[in-house]
Design an enzyme around this catalytic site. Structure first.
Site, short mmCIF file in Angstrom:
data_model
loop_
_atom_site.label_atom_id
_atom_site.label_comp_id
_atom_site.label_asym_id
_atom_site.label_seq_id
_atom_site.Cartn_x
_atom_site.Cartn_y
_atom_site.Cartn_z
N ASN A 9 5.90 2.37 -4.52
CA ASN A 9 6.49 3.85 -4.46
C ASN A 9 7.28 4.13 -3.58
OD1 ASN A 9 6.55 6.34 -5.43
ND2 ASN A 9 4.83 7.13 -5.27
N TRP A 10 8.80 4.26 -3.44
CA TRP A 10 9.37 4.56 -2.06
C TRP A 10 9.36 6.15 -2.57
CZ3 TRP A 10 14.34 1.05 -3.29
CH2 TRP A 10 13.78 -0.47 -2.93
N LYS A 11 8.84 6.80 -3.42
CA LYS A 11 8.90 8.33 -3.59
C LYS A 11 10.71 8.94 -3.37
CE LYS A 11 4.02 7.91 -1.76
NZ LYS A 11 3.23 9.25 -1.01
N HIS A 95 0.89 11.01 -10.50
CA HIS A 95 0.78 11.21 -8.92
C HIS A 95 -0.09 12.61 -7.94
CE1 HIS A 95 1.26 10.36 -5.05
NE2 HIS A 95 1.80 9.45 -4.90
N GLU A 97 0.92 13.47 -5.26
CA GLU A 97 1.98 14.50 -5.50
C GLU A 97 2.74 15.64 -6.01
OE1 GLU A 97 4.20 11.74 -2.95
OE2 GLU A 97 2.63 12.14 -1.69
N GLU A 167 -6.33 6.48 -5.85
CA GLU A 167 -5.12 6.97 -4.49
C GLU A 167 -6.06 7.94 -3.97
OE1 GLU A 167 -1.07 5.70 -4.19
OE2 GLU A 167 -1.19 7.41 -5.22
N GLY A 173 -0.44 8.27 3.16
CA GLY A 173 0.40 8.63 4.24
C GLY A 173 0.23 9.52 5.46
N SER A 213 -2.36 4.63 2.25
CA SER A 213 -2.03 3.95 3.18
C SER A 213 -1.91 2.11 3.65
CB SER A 213 -2.92 4.53 4.79
OG SER A 213 -2.78 6.00 5.09
N GLY A 234 3.04 3.26 -0.56
CA GLY A 234 3.88 4.79 -0.48
C GLY A 234 5.22 3.72 1.17
N GLY A 235 4.37 4.27 1.91
CA GLY A 235 5.21 4.02 2.88
C GLY A 235 5.53 2.45 3.72
P1 PGA Z 1 0.68 5.12 1.00
O1 PGA Z 1 1.21 6.15 -0.19
O2 PGA Z 1 1.06 4.38 0.97
O3 PGA Z 1 2.00 6.07 1.74
O4 PGA Z 1 0.01 6.33 1.93
C1 PGA Z 1 0.80 5.64 -1.96
C2 PGA Z 1 1.07 6.45 -2.37
O5 PGA Z 1 1.05 8.04 -2.49
O6 PGA Z 1 1.55 5.95 -4.18
#
Ligand code: PGA
Length: 251
Positions: A9-11, A95, A97, A167, A173, A213, A234-235
């Site tokens: 997930n590149w956001k 998600h 967010e 999640e 993050g 994470s 994500g990251g």
């Molecule tokens: P993260 O994000 O790996 O940076 O914690 C995961 C996500 O939000 O899908």
């Protein structure tokens, strides 16, 4: 045996030029990967370019959101047909967010899940508790509502195409990962809810990813848990070497 699925997930990261570079790096490492489903979810503006880069490979492309509507006066929205035209196969929905910053509710997330399934897109439905929910002992209650409402009226046979991403919001993050035991416990709980909703076959078929994470150094242990069928990254998905290492941990 459920096939593991690792999605990046590149956001809101990567211009088109940067996305092409990253997807080319990932392609060099993972073009022929068939033991794990690999999905790249760039921002909308880079979906076409990433689709072009991975077109002759086994790598899939996903989107980070989708409208529940067909077309029309919905400023800023993107429809299923726009995504499918660009060879998108998966779509992340609900998600945390989007729930937090854009106030997406279970009702709308459920409409999107059903629309995606109806149009042969595979939803990745995200669920997860906030830190205050966990600290007050409400993790199961919060996750159960999100699963039941998000998957309301989804028929049992659709669960093979559906992915659920657990999640925990406090782990996204932040560098704080749920321990593999904490994650496994919630994954098993989610599977039990699915069983209660639509039966054992669907519960055994549905893939449940962990997200929050996940990195190369904790992926092996998380992915070894019986109910953890992959990761939503994500990251670490913004770095080809790290992302490829996580996919290899799932092989
Ligand atoms: P993260 O994000 O790996 O940076 O914690 C995961 C996500 O939000 O899908």
């Amino acid at each position: 045996m459920r096939k593991k699925i690792i999605a990046g997930n590149w956001k809101m990261n990567k211009t088109v030029a940067e996305a092409v570079e990253l997807s080319n790096e990932i392609k060099r490492e993972l073009a022929d990967c068939n033991s794990v489903d690999v999905v790249l979810c760039p921002p909308f503006t880079a979906v076409k370019s990433v689709s072009d880069v991975v077109s002759e490979t086994l790598i899939n492309v996903g989107a980070q959101n989708m409208s529940s509507e067909e077309n029309g006066a919905y400023t800023g929205e993107i429809s299923h047909s726009m995504l499918k035209e660009l060879f998108v196969r998966y779509v992340i929905l609900g998600h945390s967010e989007r729930r937090e910053y854009y106030k997406e509710t279970d009702f709308w997330i459920n409409k999107k899940v059903k629309k995606a399934l109806e149009k042969n897109l595979r939803p990745i439905l995200c669920v997860g508790e906030k830190l205050e929910d966990r600290e007050s002992g409400n993790t199961e209650q919060v996750v159960e509502v999100q699963v039941r409402e998000g998957l309301k009226d989804v028929p049992a046979e659709a669960y093979t195409d559906l992915v659920i991403a657990y999640e925990p919001v406090w782990a996204i993050g932040t560098g704080k990962t749920a321990t593999s035991e904490q994650a496994q416990e919630v994954h098993a709980f989610i599977r039990s809810i699915v069983k209660d909703m639509v039966g054992e076959d669907a519960a055994n078929a549905v893939r449940i990813q962990y997200g929050g994470s996940m990195k190369p150094d904790n992926a092996v242990e998380l992915l070894a848990q019986p109910d953890i069928d992959g990761g939503l990254i994500g990251g670490a998905a913004l770095d080809a070497t790290s992302f490829a290492a996580i996919v290899k941990a799932a092989m």
